[in-house]
Design a protein around this motif. Structure first.
Motif, mmCIF file in Angstrom:
data_model
loop_
_atom_site.group_PDB
_atom_site.id
_atom_site.type_symbol
_atom_site.label_atom_id
_atom_site.label_comp_id
_atom_site.label_asym_id
_atom_site.label_seq_id
_atom_site.Cartn_x
_atom_site.Cartn_y
_atom_site.Cartn_z
ATOM 1 N N THR A 47 12.215 38.074 25.333
ATOM 2 C CA THR A 47 12.313 39.054 26.423
ATOM 3 C C THR A 47 13.701 39.049 27.042
ATOM 4 O OG1 THR A 47 9.955 38.769 26.893
ATOM 5 C CG2 THR A 47 11.313 39.813 28.607
ATOM 6 N N GLU A 48 14.226 37.848 27.266
ATOM 7 C CA GLU A 48 15.555 37.742 27.865
ATOM 8 C C GLU A 48 16.633 38.289 26.928
ATOM 9 O OE1 GLU A 48 15.012 33.768 30.686
ATOM 10 O OE2 GLU A 48 15.574 33.537 28.575
ATOM 11 N N THR A 107 16.184 40.604 24.550
ATOM 12 C CA THR A 107 16.045 42.059 24.500
ATOM 13 C C THR A 107 16.627 42.715 25.748
ATOM 14 O OG1 THR A 107 14.024 41.856 23.164
ATOM 15 C CG2 THR A 107 14.398 43.955 24.276
ATOM 16 N N ASN A 108 16.302 42.165 26.899
ATOM 17 C CA ASN A 108 16.828 42.724 28.160
ATOM 18 C C ASN A 108 18.347 42.644 28.215
ATOM 19 O OD1 ASN A 108 14.261 43.341 29.044
ATOM 20 N ND2 ASN A 108 14.003 41.400 30.162
ATOM 21 N N PHE A 109 18.900 41.529 27.741
ATOM 22 C CA PHE A 109 20.351 41.363 27.759
ATOM 23 C C PHE A 109 21.031 42.422 26.890
ATOM 24 C CE2 PHE A 109 24.159 39.718 25.639
ATOM 25 C CZ PHE A 109 24.958 39.427 26.742
ATOM 26 N N ARG A 115 19.867 45.279 25.929
ATOM 27 C CA ARG A 115 19.679 46.619 26.484
ATOM 28 C C ARG A 115 20.590 46.863 27.677
ATOM 29 N NH1 ARG A 115 13.112 47.669 26.388
ATOM 30 N NH2 ARG A 115 13.046 48.726 24.369
ATOM 31 N N GLU A 116 20.692 45.859 28.547
ATOM 32 C CA GLU A 116 21.536 46.013 29.725
ATOM 33 C C GLU A 116 23.002 46.216 29.340
ATOM 34 O OE1 GLU A 116 20.864 42.561 32.051
ATOM 35 O OE2 GLU A 116 18.828 43.151 32.662
ATOM 36 N N GLN A 117 23.431 45.495 28.310
ATOM 37 C CA GLN A 117 24.816 45.635 27.862
ATOM 38 C C GLN A 117 24.998 46.850 26.946
ATOM 39 O OE1 GLN A 117 27.138 43.662 29.174
ATOM 40 N NE2 GLN A 117 25.468 42.676 30.317
ATOM 41 N N ASP A 118 23.873 47.482 26.576
ATOM 42 C CA ASP A 118 23.896 48.683 25.727
ATOM 43 C C ASP A 118 24.577 48.415 24.384
ATOM 44 O OD1 ASP A 118 23.158 51.262 25.238
ATOM 45 O OD2 ASP A 118 24.955 52.155 26.103
ATOM 46 N N CYS A 138 17.900 50.920 23.206
ATOM 47 C CA CYS A 138 18.338 50.896 24.609
ATOM 48 C C CYS A 138 17.432 51.788 25.436
ATOM 49 C CB CYS A 138 19.793 51.336 24.744
ATOM 50 S SG CYS A 138 20.074 53.027 24.251
ATOM 51 N N ASP A 139 17.349 51.470 26.709
ATOM 52 C CA ASP A 139 16.512 52.255 27.631
ATOM 53 C C ASP A 139 17.033 53.668 27.809
ATOM 54 O OD1 ASP A 139 14.707 50.204 28.171
ATOM 55 O OD2 ASP A 139 16.048 49.294 29.624
#
Length: 352
Positions: free
Chosen positions: A20-21, A23-25, A27-30, A60-61
């Motif tokens: 999870t961490e 994936t979030n990282f 996505r946040e950094q694109d 990415c989101d």
């Protein structure tokens, strides 16, 4: 390579964190989103080799789409090819097929592309010779996407039109440019083929050295050069006449959009190939005639004249063969979706 090394260092640094961490990282950094949109397959490949579970999520989101949908939307065939090959190395390489919504979005994207309006980050898939082969590339891309999505979506009607009808409407201008390019090229080539055929046909009845008055047999029949002349003249005449027929078939074609995929490209490729052969055979016949006529009287002139005679062939080869090669590659070359596989080639997870 510097960017890939940096991305590898980042992947190694975050590899101890939870999925999870991670994936979030990303996505946040694109990272994956930009790599997918811009077609940087090395980054996409590296991240998924380190973290195979990423293949199931949206890059990415920002887009909310999976890798395949994003790659099709931005026409990144190199990125898309990574997900179309089933790898035996890791079962997570099995990319889930597109949903109905994703299939519709992919077909919309494939049908609505316009070559003149491509985003700079798109793959240079239209860097081919002439509007005809540009149109051919468009159809190849559409067919490739069509083969990937859910079958019934491609043939379904939306707004009283199929996706193929939308594709035809959107590319009508390009098809018209292709027709103009094809006719102009064909007319020029047909003129040259006709001139060559006329010369070679005339040479058949005016053989070098003349004929025997009584028997009508050529006086130089026994020379090897005469045999070369006859064979090259016959082959050149056959090639040029066949090229004329092919060019005539092109001029009388209906120029439907689907004809730009195989029918028209095959005809122009065969026509240009035969035109090149007829030109080469004509110059071989010319060299053979010089050998017979000059014989031993001006033997010193044979080599310079023969070299001069080969210049047109060499010039044609330099100017036209690259174009012909590009045409052959576009028509008979590998598919747009030349599946590469995420775990094929470089193994980024190996330690340096």
């Amino acid at each position: 390579m510097a960017a890939v090394k940096l991305a590898k260092s980042v992947c190694i640094a975050i590899s101890h964190e939870t999925s999870t961490e991670i994936t979030n990282f990303l996505r946040e950094q694109d990272v994956l989103g930009e790599a997918t949109v811009r077609g940087i397959t090395e980054i996409v490949k590296l991240c998924i080799q380190f973290f195979p579970e990423l293949i199931w999520i949206s890059p990415c989101d920002k887009f909310g789409e999976r890798f395949t949908s994003t790659a099709v939307k931005y026409r990144q065939e190199r990125t898309l090819s990574l997900f179309l090959k089933v790898s035996s190395t890791n079962e997570l390489s099995l990319v889930p097929g597109p949903t109905v919504r994703e299939s519709k979005e992919m077909m919309d994207a494939a049908a609505n592309y316009e070559a003149a309006e491509y985003h700079p980050s798109f793959d240079a898939v239209t860097n081919v010779a002439g509007a005809v082969f540009q149109m051919q590339r468009e159809i190849q891309w559409y067919k490739a996407v069509e083969s990937w999505i859910m079958p019934y979506v491609a043939s379904a009607y939306f707004d009283n039109k199929t996706y193929w009808n939308k594709f035809v409407d959107k590319h009508q201008k390009l098809a018209e440019k292709g027709e103009t390019w094809m006719k102009d090229t064909t007319n020029s080539c047909m003129l040259v083929s006709t001139l060559i055929a006329t010369i070679l046909f005339t040479a058949t009845f005016t053989v070098p050295g003349g004929n025997d008055d009584k028997s009508g047999v050529p006086l130089l029949l026994g020379q090897n050069s005469f045999h070369i002349f006859v064979i090259s003249d016959a082959l050149g005449l056959f090639s040029s006449v066949t090229a004329i027929l092919l060019f005539l078939a092109i001029l009388t074609s209906r120029y439907e959009v689907q004809d730009f995929l195989y029918s028209l490209p095959k005809k122009i490729i065969m026509g240009l190939s035969l035109l090149f052969l007829s030109l080469a055979f004509m110059l071989v016949a010319f060299a053979a005639t010089l050998t017979m006529v000059l014989d031993e009287r001006l033997e010193w002139a044979l080599i310079p004249v023969t070299l001069l005679a080969s210049i047109p062939v060499a010039l044609f080869a330099v100017l036209q063969l690259p174009l012909l090669f590009q045409m052959v590659k576009s028509t008979y070359g590998p598919s747009i979706f030349h599946s590469e596989g995420i775990w094929d080639g470089v193994k980024y997870t190996k330690q340096d």
